[in-house]
Design a protein around this motif. Structure first.
Motif, PDB file in Angstrom:
ATOM      1  N   LEU A  55       0.830  -1.206   0.000  1.00 57.40           N
ATOM      2  CA  LEU A  55       0.000   0.000   0.000  1.00 57.40           C
ATOM      3  C   LEU A  55       0.866   1.259   0.000  1.00 57.40           C
ATOM      4  CD1 LEU A  55      -2.863   1.175   0.150  1.00 57.40           C
ATOM      5  CD2 LEU A  55      -2.689   1.036   2.631  1.00 57.40           C
ATOM      6  N   GLY A  56       1.942   1.243   0.775  1.00 58.22           N
ATOM      7  CA  GLY A  56       2.856   2.383   0.808  1.00 58.22           C
ATOM      8  C   GLY A  56       3.531   2.605  -0.534  1.00 58.22           C
ATOM      9  N   GLY A  57       3.886   1.521  -1.212  1.00 59.22           N
ATOM     10  CA  GLY A  57       4.482   1.643  -2.547  1.00 59.22           C
ATOM     11  C   GLY A  57       3.515   2.254  -3.538  1.00 59.22           C
ATOM     12  N   ILE A  58       2.257   1.843  -3.466  1.00 55.26           N
ATOM     13  CA  ILE A  58       1.232   2.396  -4.364  1.00 55.26           C
ATOM     14  C   ILE A  58       1.008   3.871  -4.059  1.00 55.26           C
ATOM     15  CG2 ILE A  58      -1.221   2.308  -4.936  1.00 55.26           C
ATOM     16  CD1 ILE A  58      -1.023  -0.759  -4.478  1.00 55.26           C
ATOM     17  N   LEU A  59       0.877   4.202  -2.787  1.00 56.74           N
ATOM     18  CA  LEU A  59       0.642   5.599  -2.404  1.00 56.74           C
ATOM     19  C   LEU A  59       1.842   6.486  -2.722  1.00 56.74           C
ATOM     20  CD1 LEU A  59      -1.232   5.180   0.996  1.00 56.74           C
ATOM     21  CD2 LEU A  59      -2.192   5.838  -1.220  1.00 56.74           C
ATOM     22  N   GLY A  60       3.028   5.928  -2.698  1.00 55.46           N
ATOM     23  CA  GLY A  60       4.214   6.696  -3.067  1.00 55.46           C
ATOM     24  C   GLY A  60       4.341   6.880  -4.566  1.00 55.46           C
ATOM     25  N   TYR A  61       3.832   5.927  -5.334  1.00 56.73           N
ATOM     26  CA  TYR A  61       3.919   6.002  -6.788  1.00 56.73           C
ATOM     27  C   TYR A  61       2.931   7.011  -7.369  1.00 56.73           C
ATOM     28  CZ  TYR A  61       3.914   4.624 -11.671  1.00 56.73           C
ATOM     29  OH  TYR A  61       3.998   4.637 -13.042  1.00 56.73           O
ATOM     30  N   LEU A  62       1.780   7.167  -6.742  1.00 55.66           N
ATOM     31  CA  LEU A  62       0.750   8.067  -7.274  1.00 55.66           C
ATOM     32  C   LEU A  62       1.224   9.514  -7.420  1.00 55.66           C
ATOM     33  CD1 LEU A  62      -2.456   6.656  -5.553  1.00 55.66           C
ATOM     34  CD2 LEU A  62      -1.745   6.385  -7.933  1.00 55.66           C
ATOM     35  N   PRO A  63       1.852  10.135  -6.416  1.00 50.66           N
ATOM     36  CA  PRO A  63       2.350  11.500  -6.609  1.00 50.66           C
ATOM     37  C   PRO A  63       3.449  11.570  -7.673  1.00 50.66           C
ATOM     38  CG  PRO A  63       2.343  10.965  -4.273  1.00 50.66           C
ATOM     39  CD  PRO A  63       2.010   9.720  -5.023  1.00 50.66           C
ATOM     40  N   PHE A  64       4.291  10.542  -7.744  1.00 53.52           N
ATOM     41  CA  PHE A  64       5.332  10.493  -8.767  1.00 53.52           C
ATOM     42  C   PHE A  64       4.704  10.490 -10.161  1.00 53.52           C
ATOM     43  CE2 PHE A  64       7.646   7.701 -11.696  1.00 53.52           C
ATOM     44  CZ  PHE A  64       8.805   8.446 -11.865  1.00 53.52           C
ATOM     45  N   TYR A  65       3.699   9.656 -10.359  1.00 47.90           N
ATOM     46  CA  TYR A  65       3.036   9.549 -11.654  1.00 47.90           C
ATOM     47  C   TYR A  65       2.303  10.845 -12.005  1.00 47.90           C
ATOM     48  CZ  TYR A  65       0.272   7.592 -15.456  1.00 47.90           C
ATOM     49  OH  TYR A  65      -0.291   7.356 -16.670  1.00 47.90           O
ATOM     50  N   ALA A  66       1.653  11.461 -11.027  1.00 45.62           N
ATOM     51  CA  ALA A  66       0.954  12.726 -11.263  1.00 45.62           C
ATOM     52  C   ALA A  66       1.940  13.818 -11.667  1.00 45.62           C
ATOM     53  CB  ALA A  66       0.181  13.141 -10.014  1.00 45.62           C
ATOM     54  N   THR A  67       3.096  13.867 -11.016  1.00 43.39           N
ATOM     55  CA  THR A  67       4.127  14.847 -11.369  1.00 43.39           C
ATOM     56  C   THR A  67       4.656  14.592 -12.768  1.00 43.39           C
ATOM     57  OG1 THR A  67       4.765  15.015  -9.049  1.00 43.39           O
ATOM     58  CG2 THR A  67       6.358  15.802 -10.664  1.00 43.39           C
ATOM     59  N   LEU A  68       4.850  13.344 -13.115  1.00 44.04           N
ATOM     60  CA  LEU A  68       5.315  12.981 -14.448  1.00 44.04           C
ATOM     61  C   LEU A  68       4.327  13.432 -15.524  1.00 44.04           C
ATOM     62  CD1 LEU A  68       7.745  11.456 -15.658  1.00 44.04           C
ATOM     63  CD2 LEU A  68       6.323   9.416 -15.633  1.00 44.04           C
ATOM     64  N   LEU A  69       3.048  13.205 -15.286  1.00 42.61           N
ATOM     65  CA  LEU A  69       2.019  13.658 -16.233  1.00 42.61           C
ATOM     66  C   LEU A  69       2.021  15.178 -16.369  1.00 42.61           C
ATOM     67  CD1 LEU A  69      -1.062  11.421 -15.360  1.00 42.61           C
ATOM     68  CD2 LEU A  69       0.349  11.329 -17.413  1.00 42.61           C
ATOM     69  N   PHE A  70       2.134  15.863 -15.249  1.00 40.10           N
ATOM     70  CA  PHE A  70       2.152  17.328 -15.263  1.00 40.10           C
ATOM     71  C   PHE A  70       3.331  17.857 -16.076  1.00 40.10           C
ATOM     72  CE2 PHE A  70       3.809  21.242 -13.343  1.00 40.10           C
ATOM     73  CZ  PHE A  70       2.750  22.093 -13.587  1.00 40.10           C
ATOM     74  N   LEU A  71       4.508  17.294 -15.855  1.00 43.60           N
ATOM     75  CA  LEU A  71       5.693  17.761 -16.570  1.00 43.60           C
ATOM     76  C   LEU A  71       5.617  17.441 -18.060  1.00 43.60           C
ATOM     77  CD1 LEU A  71       8.487  16.870 -14.001  1.00 43.60           C
ATOM     78  CD2 LEU A  71       7.549  19.127 -14.532  1.00 43.60           C
ATOM     79  N   ASN A  72       5.055  16.287 -18.412  1.00 48.14           N
ATOM     80  CA  ASN A  72       4.898  15.944 -19.825  1.00 48.14           C
ATOM     81  C   ASN A  72       3.950  16.900 -20.527  1.00 48.14           C
ATOM     82  OD1 ASN A  72       6.695  13.821 -19.927  1.00 48.14           O
ATOM     83  ND2 ASN A  72       5.152  12.275 -19.463  1.00 48.14           N
ATOM     84  N   ARG A  73       2.844  17.237 -19.878  1.00 49.35           N
ATOM     85  CA  ARG A  73       1.886  18.180 -20.480  1.00 49.35           C
ATOM     86  C   ARG A  73       2.499  19.568 -20.621  1.00 49.35           C
ATOM     87  NH1 ARG A  73      -3.742  16.472 -17.495  1.00 49.35           N
ATOM     88  NH2 ARG A  73      -3.873  14.424 -18.486  1.00 49.35           N
ATOM     89  N   LYS A  74       3.268  19.962 -19.615  1.00 46.72           N
ATOM     90  CA  LYS A  74       3.932  21.267 -19.661  1.00 46.72           C
ATOM     91  C   LYS A  74       4.919  21.322 -20.831  1.00 46.72           C
ATOM     92  CE  LYS A  74       6.571  24.361 -16.687  1.00 46.72           C
ATOM     93  NZ  LYS A  74       7.196  24.531 -15.373  1.00 46.72           N
ATOM     94  N   ASN A  75       5.694  20.247 -21.026  1.00 44.52           N
ATOM     95  CA  ASN A  75       6.647  20.197 -22.138  1.00 44.52           C
ATOM     96  C   ASN A  75       5.944  20.154 -23.486  1.00 44.52           C
ATOM     97  OD1 ASN A  75       8.938  20.337 -20.562  1.00 44.52           O
ATOM     98  ND2 ASN A  75       9.116  18.119 -20.365  1.00 44.52           N
ATOM     99  N   GLN A  76       4.803  19.462 -23.573  1.00 45.01           N
ATOM    100  CA  GLN A  76       4.054  19.418 -24.823  1.00 45.01           C
ATOM    101  C   GLN A  76       3.560  20.811 -25.208  1.00 45.01           C
ATOM    102  OE1 GLN A  76       0.965  16.548 -24.186  1.00 45.01           O
ATOM    103  NE2 GLN A  76       2.217  14.832 -24.923  1.00 45.01           N
ATOM    104  N   ARG A  77       3.042  21.551 -24.237  1.00 46.55           N
ATOM    105  CA  ARG A  77       2.571  22.917 -24.512  1.00 46.55           C
ATOM    106  C   ARG A  77       3.719  23.808 -24.958  1.00 46.55           C
ATOM    107  NH1 ARG A  77      -1.153  23.410 -19.178  1.00 46.55           N
ATOM    108  NH2 ARG A  77      -2.750  21.929 -19.831  1.00 46.55           N
ATOM    109  N   LYS A  78       4.853  23.651 -24.311  1.00 51.62           N
ATOM    110  CA  LYS A  78       6.032  24.442 -24.667  1.00 51.62           C
ATOM    111  C   LYS A  78       6.468  24.123 -26.098  1.00 51.62           C
ATOM    112  CE  LYS A  78      10.737  25.421 -23.093  1.00 51.62           C
ATOM    113  NZ  LYS A  78      11.754  25.076 -22.098  1.00 51.62           N
TER     114      LYS A  78
END
Length: 61
Positions: free
Chosen positions: A31-54
């Motif tokens: 459960l801790g591994g899953i909960l730790g992965y979720l913020p990492f994945y959300a940050t990754l999505l955010f950065l990818n979208r930011k780079n796509q817009r750029k």
């Protein structure tokens, strides 16, 4: 992946009688591994979208 590592440690504890085999540890570590992965994945999505817009802005120039 996290589940496999945690399961391996629990089996080693059981086989070699090191510490105690506890299913709660397995569940909580997974459960801790899953909960730790979720913020990492959300940050990754955010950065990818930011780079796509750029890149889209640069392509429009």
């Amino acid at each position: 992946m996290q589940h496999s590592v945690s399961l391996s440690f629990e089996i080693i504890q059981l086989v070699f009688k090191l510490g105690s085999f506890d299913v709660d540890d397995l569940i909580l570590t997974t459960l801790g591994g899953i909960l730790g992965y979720l913020p990492f994945y959300a940050t990754l999505l955010f950065l990818n979208r930011k780079n796509q817009r750029k890149n889209e802005k640069l392509a429009d120039c």
